[in-house]
Design a protein around this motif. Structure first.
Motif, PDB file in Angstrom:
ATOM      1  N   ASP A   1      19.912  -1.450  -6.023  1.00  0.00           N
ATOM      2  CA  ASP A   1      18.846  -0.542  -6.295  1.00  0.00           C
ATOM      3  C   ASP A   1      17.400  -1.240  -6.350  1.00  0.00           C
ATOM      4  O   ASP A   1      17.326  -2.472  -6.557  1.00  0.00           O
ATOM      5  N   ILE A   2      16.535  -0.367  -5.760  1.00  0.00           N
ATOM      6  CA  ILE A   2      15.191  -1.046  -5.853  1.00  0.00           C
ATOM      7  C   ILE A   2      14.479  -0.492  -6.839  1.00  0.00           C
ATOM      8  O   ILE A   2      14.458   0.915  -7.366  1.00  0.00           O
TER       9      ILE A   2
ATOM     10  N   PRO B   1       2.313   6.101   3.126  1.00  0.00           N
ATOM     11  CA  PRO B   1       1.744   7.243   4.066  1.00  0.00           C
ATOM     12  C   PRO B   1       2.774   8.219   4.394  1.00  0.00           C
ATOM     13  O   PRO B   1       3.850   8.059   4.462  1.00  0.00           O
ATOM     14  N   ILE B   2       2.203   9.403   4.825  1.00  0.00           N
ATOM     15  CA  ILE B   2       2.948  10.646   4.884  1.00  0.00           C
ATOM     16  C   ILE B   2       4.029  10.357   6.157  1.00  0.00           C
ATOM     17  O   ILE B   2       5.204  10.896   6.207  1.00  0.00           O
ATOM     18  N   ASN B   3       3.733   9.535   7.283  1.00  0.00           N
ATOM     19  CA  ASN B   3       4.560   9.260   8.001  1.00  0.00           C
ATOM     20  C   ASN B   3       5.738   8.338   8.042  1.00  0.00           C
ATOM     21  O   ASN B   3       6.704   8.224   8.834  1.00  0.00           O
ATOM     22  N   GLU B   4       5.565   7.904   6.704  1.00  0.00           N
ATOM     23  CA  GLU B   4       6.730   7.018   6.095  1.00  0.00           C
ATOM     24  C   GLU B   4       7.701   7.762   5.033  1.00  0.00           C
ATOM     25  O   GLU B   4       8.680   7.008   4.616  1.00  0.00           O
ATOM     26  N   TRP B   5       7.614   9.000   4.934  1.00  0.00           N
ATOM     27  CA  TRP B   5       8.354   9.740   4.209  1.00  0.00           C
ATOM     28  C   TRP B   5       9.859   9.512   4.387  1.00  0.00           C
ATOM     29  O   TRP B   5      10.522   9.752   5.264  1.00  0.00           O
TER      30      TRP B   5
ATOM     31  N   GLU C   1      12.798   6.063  -5.427  1.00  0.00           N
ATOM     32  CA  GLU C   1      13.652   6.965  -4.846  1.00  0.00           C
ATOM     33  C   GLU C   1      13.039   7.298  -3.437  1.00  0.00           C
ATOM     34  O   GLU C   1      13.851   7.546  -2.324  1.00  0.00           O
ATOM     35  N   ILE C   2      11.707   7.603  -3.259  1.00  0.00           N
ATOM     36  CA  ILE C   2      11.423   8.163  -2.088  1.00  0.00           C
ATOM     37  C   ILE C   2       9.880   7.431  -1.930  1.00  0.00           C
ATOM     38  O   ILE C   2       9.027   7.367  -2.647  1.00  0.00           O
TER      39      ILE C   2
ATOM     40  N   GLY D   1       0.751  -1.052  -0.116  1.00  0.00           N
ATOM     41  CA  GLY D   1      -0.033  -0.071  -0.055  1.00  0.00           C
ATOM     42  C   GLY D   1       0.742   1.354   0.018  1.00  0.00           C
ATOM     43  O   GLY D   1      -0.033   2.329  -0.118  1.00  0.00           O
ATOM     44  N   GLU D   2       1.928   1.038   0.326  1.00  0.00           N
ATOM     45  CA  GLU D   2       2.905   2.354   0.342  1.00  0.00           C
ATOM     46  C   GLU D   2       2.848   2.752  -1.200  1.00  0.00           C
ATOM     47  O   GLU D   2       3.105   2.220  -2.022  1.00  0.00           O
ATOM     48  N   ARG D   3       3.132   4.381  -1.428  1.00  0.00           N
ATOM     49  CA  ARG D   3       3.088   4.597  -2.657  1.00  0.00           C
ATOM     50  C   ARG D   3       4.790   5.481  -2.791  1.00  0.00           C
ATOM     51  O   ARG D   3       5.205   5.971  -1.817  1.00  0.00           O
TER      52      ARG D   3
END
Length: 164
Positions: free
Chosen positions: A58-59, A156-160, A151-152, A39-41
């Motif tokens: 590399d991912i 969810p925002i708390n996982e930035w 890259e990033i 579910g992470e973007r």
């Protein structure tokens, strides 16, 4: 009229960046746990492999006709990959996988040896026990199938954070 020009220019720049430089992908499944979770973007860089080649660790985003996959590059063209007792060997030398947990290392089944042809890469998910990857379904990955580097994490925002 000036604000309309500014909006049109902003939209064109955004489309250019999305089409040629950056895009997003949603992680589906648990094959990259704990590095990337279901579910992470993530934002992936499409430009990096137009000017460089994938490197070990590399991912990457892999484009296949049915769906895209997110995996980690393990083996490079011309290398021989073997896994014995959970340990990864590249060209006969043990390779320490600092990005994996001890549990994931011990869940990696024996594999190989296999020599990677030119223009191909060997990829695996970080959750070795359940990952569909070069060992068991995806096969070797053509360089042309690798469409970007993760890259990033943006959601969810708390996982930035940067992916590693």
């Amino acid at each position: 009229m000036e604000w309309l020009k500014a909006i049109i220019i902003a939209i064109l720049i955004a489309l250019f960046l999305r089409t040629f430089i950056f895009a997003t992908s949603i992680v589906e499944g648990e094959s990259m746990d704990p590095t990337l979770e279901d579910g992470e973007r993530v934002i992936f860089n499409k430009l990096v492999y137009l000017i460089d080649e994938p490197e070990r660790g590399d991912i990457v985003i892999i484009q296949r006709p049915a769906k895209n996959y997110v995996k980690r590059v393990i083996g490079l063209p011309g290398e021989t990959i073997e896994i014995k007792n959970g340990e990864l060997y590249i060209d006969g030398d043990r390779y320490v996988q600092t990005f994996l947990t001890e549990e994931a290392i011990h869940q990696t089944n024996n594999f190989g040896p296999v020599t990677i042809p030119e223009d191909n890469y060997f990829v695996m998910g970080d959750n070795r026990a359940i990952s569909k990857d070069s060992r068991n379904g995806l096969g070797l990955i053509l360089e042309s199938e690798i469409i970007g580097k993760s890259e990033i994490i943006i959601y969810p925002i708390n996982e930035w954070e940067r992916t590693r």
